[in-house]
Scaffold this motif. Sequence first.
Motif, PDB file in Angstrom:
ATOM      1  N   UNK A   8       1.396  -1.208   0.032  1.00 55.21           N
ATOM      2  CA  UNK A   8      -0.279  -0.253  -0.190  1.00 55.21           C
ATOM      3  C   UNK A   8       0.478   0.977  -0.330  1.00 55.21           C
ATOM      4  N   UNK A   9       0.416   1.832  -0.389  1.00 57.09           N
ATOM      5  CA  UNK A   9       1.257   3.577  -0.567  1.00 57.09           C
ATOM      6  C   UNK A   9       0.479   4.883  -0.079  1.00 57.09           C
ATOM      7  N   UNK A  10       0.502   5.496   0.063  1.00 55.88           N
ATOM      8  CA  UNK A  10      -0.297   6.891   0.477  1.00 55.88           C
ATOM      9  C   UNK A  10       0.106   8.146   0.287  1.00 55.88           C
ATOM     10  N   UNK A  11       0.319   9.284  -0.278  1.00 53.59           N
ATOM     11  CA  UNK A  11       0.770  10.220  -1.489  1.00 53.59           C
ATOM     12  C   UNK A  11      -0.554  11.643  -0.468  1.00 53.59           C
ATOM     13  N   UNK A  12      -0.423  12.428  -0.091  1.00 57.82           N
ATOM     14  CA  UNK A  12      -1.129  13.822   0.039  1.00 57.82           C
ATOM     15  C   UNK A  12       0.268  15.019  -0.080  1.00 57.82           C
ATOM     16  N   UNK A  13      -0.189  15.337  -1.267  1.00 57.21           N
ATOM     17  CA  UNK A  13       0.671  16.999  -1.972  1.00 57.21           C
ATOM     18  C   UNK A  13       0.094  18.403  -1.613  1.00 57.21           C
ATOM     19  N   UNK A  14       0.467  19.050  -1.861  1.00 58.28           N
ATOM     20  CA  UNK A  14       0.490  20.709  -1.537  1.00 58.28           C
ATOM     21  C   UNK A  14       1.631  21.397  -1.716  1.00 58.28           C
ATOM     22  N   UNK A  15       0.314  22.580  -2.513  1.00 56.40           N
ATOM     23  CA  UNK A  15       1.622  23.628  -2.754  1.00 56.40           C
ATOM     24  C   UNK A  15       0.427  24.859  -2.525  1.00 56.40           C
ATOM     25  N   UNK A  16       2.093  25.780  -1.354  1.00 53.11           N
ATOM     26  CA  UNK A  16       1.336  27.151  -1.051  1.00 53.11           C
ATOM     27  C   UNK A  16      -0.320  26.308  -0.012  1.00 53.11           C
ATOM     28  N   UNK A  17      -1.129  27.003  -0.553  1.00 57.39           N
ATOM     29  CA  UNK A  17      -2.883  26.853   1.043  1.00 57.39           C
ATOM     30  C   UNK A  17      -3.649  26.306  -0.495  1.00 57.39           C
TER      31      UNK A  17
END
Length: 545
Positions: free
Chosen positions: A78-87
Amino acid sequence: MTNRRDFLKKGGIVAGAIAAEAALRKAGAMPYALERPLALAPSTPVMDAATRDLMMEALNASKMAGADYADVRIGRYRANFVQTREQQIVNVADTDSMGCGVRALVDGTWGFGATRTLTRDGVASAAKKAVAVAKATRVGRDKPVQLAPAPSNKDVVWQNAFAIDPWTIPIEQKADLLLKANAAAMKAQNVKFVFSAMFFRKDERNYANTDGSVITQTIIQSWVPMQITAVAPDASDFQNRGSVTPPMGRGYEYVQSLDLVGNAAKWGEEASQKLKAKPVDVGRYDLVHNPSHLWLTIHESIGHPTELDRANGYEANYAGTSFVAPPEKVLGKLKYGPEFMNVQGDRSQEGGLSTIGYDDEGVKPENFLIIKSGIFNDYQTTREQANWLKWWYDSQGRPTQSHGCSFGDSWSSIQFQRMPNVSLLPGEKEQSYEDIIAATDKGIAIIGDGSFSIDQQRYNAQFGGQVFYEIKGGKIVGMMKDVAYQMRTPDFWNSMDMIGGKRSYQMGGSFFDGKGQPPQINAVSHGAVPARFRNINVINTGRKA
């Protein structure tokens, strides 16, 4: 017969106790014991009956079809990804893959088969396919595969050193922390862009072979990358600060320990300061490498060239060969570095990305010295490869056995030799990064890993970094930028004249390291101490023709 729901319901692994390591052993004399990973108590339940039944069915089908040896892996990856940029949250993803892979050895030739169908008929079909592939490819075999002996490890359970399973943490909580860190970084002058993410992996691995091993393992890995970009007011320059946190073989408690919000403000300031940093003048400098930088140099110039399959030419078509070859001309002869240089291969360091209880051949890995007192001493091996070096081990009075470096990145991937944790061991003298800087008259201190390039034999290379500081008269006098250094591997390591002590030891690592055809990905850590390298050629990467 079992199905996906039954497998998930019955295949859980429970936590156990931490076994503490008694002491550090002297680096040059024997393999170095750093930290012992989390191990489960003997009373922990072993593999569930449904999974065991499927694995025994696969092994039996392999033997009935004509295999001399077989092993089977049933796993959930299993893999989990959370990606953000600025807000903004820009991506959230979960991947989940489960199935069975069977490897069979027939008359010294390997075959492999895999299936998502977790039924008795499904795994038996994969086993028969593995045997059929081995028989079909026998015509192209040069020398028969001979496996080094390995003890049976029956009904053992292991997990790595995590305390909080990241899959128990809501996505909202993960994203909120990243956005708060982004906001803190954006407060720094001239910072215009921030990328941040959380990456998690969870492998639930079950293994069995015809030698009698039956093994269940759970491994969790975590990484929180950030990249902060500062832009000059007139848009004439931009500078990045990345590689801020190393990936680790730990759970969500590692994320909590990073103080992302507090440190993001500091990293943002560093990105801004790089805009005003002094461009480096080309020339020769003494370089003081922080462990956060040195891990990548170790990975590329020691880790990869000491893979035995690469040294023997098996990676030539995809990722190159190695200058550490042929074995009979370099083992015990090649002077890799100074006498105080000891480099260990292991899969035992707590928090290491390659740390595991048992490899994908059921072998309990051992600590071994790749470089001993500056001399090349050993390669990374599997059960098949260990016999290639029997002549060397016999001459040293050592048993011919695998170092436990077999790995497949999925149930659908055949296992092969992959890198263990490869680490530069501390020196006997207790000295810090700051002590080494204080002993340096004209130099550059380098923090963090950056871009790099290395040739097909891992011999000629160029490395950048993240943050650079000019050293004059034993003191930091200001920040520099556009720094990269050029090296030839043995010349570079032989120029090392100072290293830190055990209190300065840190781990870095790669979450995505590629090898093989078809390509596979593994994660690997590299421990290091600060070190000084004399008279290294430095270039300016910002100069234009």
